[in-house]
Design an enzyme around this catalytic site. Structure first.
Site, PDB file in Angstrom:
ATOM      1  N   LYS A  88       0.482  10.319  27.862  1.00 14.64           N
ATOM      2  CA  LYS A  88       1.102   9.102  28.400  1.00 14.64           C
ATOM      3  C   LYS A  88       0.674   8.250  29.595  1.00 14.64           C
ATOM      4  CE  LYS A  88       5.198  10.987  26.432  1.00 14.64           C
ATOM      5  NZ  LYS A  88       6.850  11.741  26.840  1.00 14.64           N
ATOM      6  N   LYS A 147       1.084  -1.126   0.149  1.00 13.02           N
ATOM      7  CA  LYS A 147      -0.042  -0.075   0.127  1.00 13.02           C
ATOM      8  C   LYS A 147       1.001   1.370   0.067  1.00 13.02           C
ATOM      9  CE  LYS A 147      -2.463   1.490   3.467  1.00 13.02           C
ATOM     10  NZ  LYS A 147      -3.342   1.716   4.635  1.00 13.02           N
ATOM     11  N   ARG A 183     -10.554  -0.822   6.561  1.00 11.67           N
ATOM     12  CA  ARG A 183     -10.168  -1.829   7.430  1.00 11.67           C
ATOM     13  C   ARG A 183      -9.869  -1.447   8.791  1.00 11.67           C
ATOM     14  NH1 ARG A 183      -5.053   0.238   8.719  1.00 11.67           N
ATOM     15  NH2 ARG A 183      -3.608   0.047   7.384  1.00 11.67           N
TER      16      ARG A 183
END
Length: 339
Positions: free
Chosen positions: A245, A81, A125
């Site tokens: 985080k 891709k 997808r």
């Protein structure tokens, strides 16, 4: 795939893919489940994807990525891709931010056998990964989804989730553009009248309402805080840079699609690893391990679970393989001379 290669290529444009069912979620969900199982069983070859950037393309979304992969299984295939993105495409050119083509190669001869438009497959997808993960990682009784960002990726994400989970009742939206949020809300409720869309005043308000939280932005810095998350929330961090985080450190489970792909390019996980605050050992699982039952998914209603899906070329190849096989069976597409 085949024992021989014809002297031409099959070209599939976006309308060809739509004619083959490419605008519906189920083919992608089935292909992604198969692909994740192959990933967990290590029946693939997937080099780290290079990012092509140059001077003047300074936004995190300004790049072209080459994503090669070989996928095994009953019908092995290889391919690439080639996906480009420019943050200014919608405002300057009236185009979608990202565009792509996918090339498929016969696994026995390595000859190219197909080339197809890749933007639709790429977005769908990605949404299918969210749906497969939601089945394993969200609470069974969830009804509320938070969607941060209201662009084309968000549209595919929400369409897929609503198609796959009929119990969804409310979608809590936030976008920095009020116009984009209003347009998205109107289009979503028109297509799915059973869904109530609530336009939030802030990302925090939307996230606090969501049992499943999906990030669909082009953010280049984290904003989503652990304190915003409900107990039992599942966060699918599609756009990668959105989650602080602390969420990785405080979540009950952190999952990725592929550790090597995730721990690079100075994304949040890579930053945490470099800072000594996260590691492969602290990771709960790769998603494929959960799909095939090697590792548990959700184990109780209170767990906060974070998925960081970097996106794999493997995902694109298993979906492209599905449509290539279907197109050859149905005679869809355009034959182009190769030799």
């Amino acid at each position: 795939m085949t024992s021989h290669v014809d002297s031409d290529l099959l070209y599939l444009g976006r309308q060809d893919l739509i004619a083959l069912g490419g605008d519906r979620s189920q083919p992608y969900v089935e292909a992604i489940e198969e692909g994740l199982a192959l990933h967990a069983r290590r029946d693939f070859a997937q080099p780290l994807k290079p990012y092509l950037r140059w001077r003047g393309a300074d936004h995190i979304a300004d790049r072209i990525i080459a994503m090669p992969c070989y996928v095994g299984g009953e019908h092995p295939i290889a391919g690439l891709k080639w996906i480009g993105s420019r943050q200014h495409n919608p405002s300057r050119f009236g185009k979608e931010r990202a565009s792509a083509v996918i090339v498929l190669n016969d696994a026995q001869t390595n000859y190219p056998v197909a080339i197809m438009e890749g933007g639709l497959i790429s977005g769908m997808r990605t949404a299918a990964i969210t749906a497969v993960a939601t089945r394993h990682l969200a609470r069974d009784d969830f009804t509320d989804v938070a969607c941060i960002g209201c662009g084309p990726i968000a549209r595919m994400q929400m369409h897929t989730l609503i198609e796959q989970f009929p119990q969804i009742r409310r979608v809590h939206l936030f976008d920095l553009s009020c116009e984009a949020m209003r347009g998205f809300s109107h289009a979503l409720t028109k297509r799915f009248p059973q869904i109530a869309c609530e336009e939030a005043a802030s990302a925090e308000q939307a996230v606090r309402s969501g049992e499943v939280v999906v990030t669909c932005t082009v953010a280049d810095a984290p904003y989503l805080q652990h304190a915003w998350l409900k107990r039992g929330a599942f966060v699918c961090n599609v756009s990668i840079m959105d989650v602080h985080k602390e969420v990785y450190e405080l979540a009950d489970k952190v999952i990725v699609d592929d550790w090597d792909q995730s721990n690079r390019e100075k994304k949040i996980i890579n930053q945490l690893v470099l800072e000594g605050r996260f590691s492969r050992e602290r990771l709960h699982a790769e998603l494929g391990e959960i799909v095939i039952g090697e590792r548990p998914g959700r184990e109780n209603h209170d767990e906060i679970i974070l998925l960081n899906p970097m996106g794999m070329a493997l995902d694109d190849m298993v979906c492209a393989r599905h449509f290539y096989r279907l197109a050859t069976q149905r005679g869809v597409g355009t034959r182009l001379p190769l030799l």
